[in-house]
Scaffold this motif. Structure first.
Motif, PDB file in Angstrom:
ATOM      1  N   GLU A   1     -13.467 -40.859 -47.829  1.00  0.00           N
ATOM      2  CA  GLU A   1     -14.364 -41.663 -48.646  1.00  0.00           C
ATOM      3  C   GLU A   1     -15.028 -40.737 -49.663  1.00  0.00           C
ATOM      4  O   GLU A   1     -15.806 -39.847 -49.299  1.00  0.00           O
ATOM      5  CB  GLU A   1     -15.423 -42.332 -47.772  1.00  0.00           C
ATOM      6  CG  GLU A   1     -16.436 -43.150 -48.543  1.00  0.00           C
ATOM      7  CD  GLU A   1     -17.526 -43.721 -47.649  1.00  0.00           C
ATOM      8  OE1 GLU A   1     -18.585 -44.102 -48.190  1.00  0.00           O
ATOM      9  OE2 GLU A   1     -17.323 -43.765 -46.418  1.00  0.00           O
TER      10      GLU A   1
ATOM     11  N   LYS B   1     -15.364 -42.720 -29.697  1.00  0.00           N
ATOM     12  CA  LYS B   1     -15.263 -43.111 -31.097  1.00  0.00           C
ATOM     13  C   LYS B   1     -13.874 -43.686 -31.368  1.00  0.00           C
ATOM     14  O   LYS B   1     -12.865 -43.089 -30.998  1.00  0.00           O
ATOM     15  CB  LYS B   1     -15.509 -41.900 -32.000  1.00  0.00           C
ATOM     16  CG  LYS B   1     -15.510 -42.231 -33.490  1.00  0.00           C
ATOM     17  CD  LYS B   1     -15.916 -41.024 -34.315  1.00  0.00           C
ATOM     18  CE  LYS B   1     -15.860 -41.324 -35.808  1.00  0.00           C
ATOM     19  NZ  LYS B   1     -16.689 -42.470 -36.205  1.00  0.00           N
TER      20      LYS B   1
ATOM     21  N   LYS C   1     -14.659 -56.149 -31.814  1.00  0.00           N
ATOM     22  CA  LYS C   1     -16.019 -55.667 -32.090  1.00  0.00           C
ATOM     23  C   LYS C   1     -16.966 -56.145 -30.988  1.00  0.00           C
ATOM     24  O   LYS C   1     -17.808 -55.388 -30.497  1.00  0.00           O
ATOM     25  CB  LYS C   1     -16.491 -56.173 -33.445  1.00  0.00           C
ATOM     26  CG  LYS C   1     -17.921 -55.765 -33.758  1.00  0.00           C
ATOM     27  CD  LYS C   1     -18.527 -56.599 -34.868  1.00  0.00           C
ATOM     28  CE  LYS C   1     -20.034 -56.340 -34.964  1.00  0.00           C
ATOM     29  NZ  LYS C   1     -20.702 -57.261 -35.907  1.00  0.00           N
TER      30      LYS C   1
ATOM     31  N   SER D   1     -15.751 -47.981 -35.764  1.00  0.00           N
ATOM     32  CA  SER D   1     -15.745 -48.115 -37.212  1.00  0.00           C
ATOM     33  C   SER D   1     -14.532 -48.965 -37.579  1.00  0.00           C
ATOM     34  O   SER D   1     -13.594 -49.115 -36.774  1.00  0.00           O
ATOM     35  CB  SER D   1     -15.692 -46.748 -37.907  1.00  0.00           C
ATOM     36  OG  SER D   1     -14.548 -46.021 -37.508  1.00  0.00           O
ATOM     37  N   PHE D   2     -14.546 -49.545 -38.775  1.00  0.00           N
ATOM     38  CA  PHE D   2     -13.504 -50.498 -39.158  1.00  0.00           C
ATOM     39  C   PHE D   2     -12.949 -50.145 -40.532  1.00  0.00           C
ATOM     40  O   PHE D   2     -13.700 -49.917 -41.486  1.00  0.00           O
ATOM     41  CB  PHE D   2     -14.064 -51.919 -39.182  1.00  0.00           C
ATOM     42  CG  PHE D   2     -14.481 -52.419 -37.831  1.00  0.00           C
ATOM     43  CD1 PHE D   2     -13.590 -53.122 -37.025  1.00  0.00           C
ATOM     44  CD2 PHE D   2     -15.760 -52.176 -37.353  1.00  0.00           C
ATOM     45  CE1 PHE D   2     -13.976 -53.570 -35.769  1.00  0.00           C
ATOM     46  CE2 PHE D   2     -16.153 -52.622 -36.096  1.00  0.00           C
ATOM     47  CZ  PHE D   2     -15.262 -53.311 -35.304  1.00  0.00           C
ATOM     48  N   ILE D   3     -11.610 -50.112 -40.609  1.00  0.00           N
ATOM     49  CA  ILE D   3     -10.929 -49.902 -41.881  1.00  0.00           C
ATOM     50  C   ILE D   3     -10.039 -51.114 -42.144  1.00  0.00           C
ATOM     51  O   ILE D   3      -9.192 -51.465 -41.323  1.00  0.00           O
ATOM     52  CB  ILE D   3     -10.090 -48.610 -41.878  1.00  0.00           C
ATOM     53  CG1 ILE D   3     -11.002 -47.387 -41.732  1.00  0.00           C
ATOM     54  CG2 ILE D   3      -9.263 -48.511 -43.159  1.00  0.00           C
ATOM     55  CD1 ILE D   3     -10.259 -46.064 -41.652  1.00  0.00           C
TER      56      ILE D   3
ATOM     57  N   ASP E   1     -18.110 -46.342 -29.931  1.00  0.00           N
ATOM     58  CA  ASP E   1     -18.619 -46.042 -31.271  1.00  0.00           C
ATOM     59  C   ASP E   1     -17.537 -46.488 -32.257  1.00  0.00           C
ATOM     60  O   ASP E   1     -16.588 -45.751 -32.532  1.00  0.00           O
ATOM     61  CB  ASP E   1     -18.896 -44.541 -31.386  1.00  0.00           C
ATOM     62  CG  ASP E   1     -19.413 -44.147 -32.762  1.00  0.00           C
ATOM     63  OD1 ASP E   1     -19.703 -45.045 -33.573  1.00  0.00           O
ATOM     64  OD2 ASP E   1     -19.508 -42.928 -33.033  1.00  0.00           O
TER      65      ASP E   1
ATOM     66  N   THR F   1     -11.605 -46.013 -34.430  1.00  0.00           N
ATOM     67  CA  THR F   1     -11.508 -46.691 -35.721  1.00  0.00           C
ATOM     68  C   THR F   1     -10.472 -47.800 -35.625  1.00  0.00           C
ATOM     69  O   THR F   1      -9.311 -47.539 -35.297  1.00  0.00           O
ATOM     70  CB  THR F   1     -11.101 -45.698 -36.830  1.00  0.00           C
ATOM     71  OG1 THR F   1     -12.096 -44.690 -36.952  1.00  0.00           O
ATOM     72  CG2 THR F   1     -10.946 -46.422 -38.156  1.00  0.00           C
TER      73      THR F   1
ATOM     74  N   SER G   1     -13.636 -49.119 -46.080  1.00  0.00           N
ATOM     75  CA  SER G   1     -14.496 -48.894 -44.924  1.00  0.00           C
ATOM     76  C   SER G   1     -15.458 -50.071 -44.822  1.00  0.00           C
ATOM     77  O   SER G   1     -16.249 -50.315 -45.741  1.00  0.00           O
ATOM     78  CB  SER G   1     -15.279 -47.585 -45.095  1.00  0.00           C
ATOM     79  OG  SER G   1     -16.180 -47.408 -44.021  1.00  0.00           O
TER      80      SER G   1
ATOM     81  N   HIS H   1     -13.231 -39.739 -42.419  1.00  0.00           N
ATOM     82  CA  HIS H   1     -13.256 -40.691 -41.310  1.00  0.00           C
ATOM     83  C   HIS H   1     -12.196 -40.239 -40.308  1.00  0.00           C
ATOM     84  O   HIS H   1     -11.017 -40.580 -40.432  1.00  0.00           O
ATOM     85  CB  HIS H   1     -12.972 -42.113 -41.811  1.00  0.00           C
ATOM     86  CG  HIS H   1     -14.060 -42.676 -42.666  1.00  0.00           C
ATOM     87  ND1 HIS H   1     -14.932 -43.642 -42.228  1.00  0.00           N
ATOM     88  CD2 HIS H   1     -14.423 -42.388 -43.941  1.00  0.00           C
ATOM     89  CE1 HIS H   1     -15.785 -43.940 -43.191  1.00  0.00           C
ATOM     90  NE2 HIS H   1     -15.488 -43.201 -44.251  1.00  0.00           N
TER      91      HIS H   1
ATOM     92  N   ASP I   1     -18.547 -52.149 -43.336  1.00  0.00           N
ATOM     93  CA  ASP I   1     -19.824 -52.077 -42.628  1.00  0.00           C
ATOM     94  C   ASP I   1     -19.718 -52.918 -41.357  1.00  0.00           C
ATOM     95  O   ASP I   1     -19.364 -54.097 -41.413  1.00  0.00           O
ATOM     96  CB  ASP I   1     -20.927 -52.619 -43.547  1.00  0.00           C
ATOM     97  CG  ASP I   1     -22.318 -52.469 -42.960  1.00  0.00           C
ATOM     98  OD1 ASP I   1     -22.452 -52.436 -41.713  1.00  0.00           O
ATOM     99  OD2 ASP I   1     -23.277 -52.410 -43.735  1.00  0.00           O
ATOM    100  N   THR I   2     -20.019 -52.307 -40.202  1.00  0.00           N
ATOM    101  CA  THR I   2     -19.880 -53.004 -38.922  1.00  0.00           C
ATOM    102  C   THR I   2     -20.676 -54.303 -38.892  1.00  0.00           C
ATOM    103  O   THR I   2     -20.232 -55.305 -38.320  1.00  0.00           O
ATOM    104  CB  THR I   2     -20.330 -52.087 -37.766  1.00  0.00           C
ATOM    105  OG1 THR I   2     -19.567 -50.884 -37.817  1.00  0.00           O
ATOM    106  CG2 THR I   2     -20.104 -52.758 -36.414  1.00  0.00           C
TER     107      THR I   2
END
Length: 345
Positions: free
Chosen positions: A77, A2, A25, A34-36, A32, A4, A46, A86, A48-49
């Protein structure tokens, strides 16, 4: 694993950071992710991928996505009846100001969030090129000769033309000019001063050999990338570098001797050790008459220099498992209690 990815920031390299994030990406398919996103007003979102594309940000669509706050150990969040944390390792992918000047490093350190990227000291000495020169002098690393200019002073340069004029605190060749004679100097300085109050002037070395080498420390050892010889004309301008930041295919290894590769690695070691632990960096070198000169340190290289590594995903995973841990002071108020006891209070 995971991970970020934190990107954006309030800097002239904001859009380049977006390009880098989109590239990673596609590159990190087995992660896994996620993007900030940090916007120019320092608000965190945050992302959406599935919406990780350039137009999401150019059209302001990110503002419709969940806004985040930050607390100890996580970005938060807030939902109607709950708060989602997150957590996990953050990859600092903010180029230029905020990401490379130590601001984000300080923020993440303050809130005890694990992250891949340069720590505060490393950021200071690599973001501002004059401090990089001082670092070279302290570590006995050879670098290109230079002169410093400040916006509140006017003077002539002492070195011979042609020279290269660059803002002290910017990358991606923004504000950089090649000056071939004295008549062009004032204009080049004006361009550079649009971006920074401190300017570096260096000799422009004709037909210089340039090599890039990236690396990181994992399990106590430095892992090196291949050595790249970038293709260029006079110099790598903003447009060329901007396009390079989207690279994801591994480049060809430079055709150099083992002796030269060892020299490059040894110089990289001097730059990295006891300064850049926790980060994947890229160093850009000049080679003049067989002598290796450090040109620049890229503490957060475009798209993390993924194109220089045979196993980029494995490398990030190894780096994430070898991050330095800051030690917090233990506060128990013994001193105050002892004083209070002595006073009978």
């Amino acid at each position: 694993m995971k991970l970020t990815i934190l990107f954006g920031g309030a800097s002239f390299e904001h859009e380049i950071s977006i390009v880098s994030a989109i590239t990673l990406k596609a590159k990190l398919q087995n992660f896994d992710l996620s993007f900030i996103f940090c916007d120019q007003d320092h608000s965190f979102y945050s992302i959406d991928t599935s919406k990780m594309k350039a137009t999401t940000f150019s059209k302001g669509e990110h503002k419709k996505m969940p806004r985040l706050s930050i607390s100890n150990g996580a970005f938060l969040e807030k939902k109607m009846f709950s708060t989602v944390e997150h957590k996990g390792t953050v990859l600092n992918l903010i180029h230029g100001a905020d990401g490379e000047d130590g601001t984000i490093a300080s923020l993440l350190d303050f809130f005890s969030i694990k992250y891949i990227g340069p720590r505060v000291n490393a950021s200071v000495f690599s973001y501002d090129k004059k401090y990089t020169k001082w670092l070279c002098e302290a570590k006995k690393i050879k670098s290109v000769a230079y002169e410093m200019f400040c916006s509140n002073e006017h003077k002539n340069i002492d070195m011979s033309y042609p020279v290269i004029v660059k803002p002290a605190s910017l990358g991606s060749s923004i504000g950089v000019s090649i000056v071939k004679d004295e008549s062009e100097l004032d204009y080049a300085l004006d361009v550079a001063y649009e971006y920074d109050k401190s300017i570096l002037v260096e000799p422009f070395i004709e037909d210089v050999k340039e090599y890039n080498l990236a690396g990181y420390m994992a399990n106590g050892k430095i892992v090196y990338s291949i050595v790249e010889e970038p293709q260029k004309e006079e110099f790598l301008d903003f447009e060329k570098k901007y396009m390079d930041f989207s690279r994801s295919e591994q480049v060809l290894k430079a055709d150099i001797s083992e002796e030269l590769e060892l020299k490059l690695r040894n110089t990289f070691d001097k730059v990295y050790k006891n300064m850049f632990e926790g980060a994947l960096i890229r160093c850009d070198f000049f080679v003049v008459n067989g002598e290796v000169l450090l040109n620049e340190i890229n503490p957060i290289p475009g798209s993390m220099a993924n194109y220089l590594f045979e196993d980029f995903e494995g490398g990030l995973e190894a780096l994430a498992s070898s991050l330095p841990h800051g030690k917090r002071a233990s506060v128990n108020y013994e001193y105050i209690h002892s004083i209070s006891s002595a006073k009978g209070k």
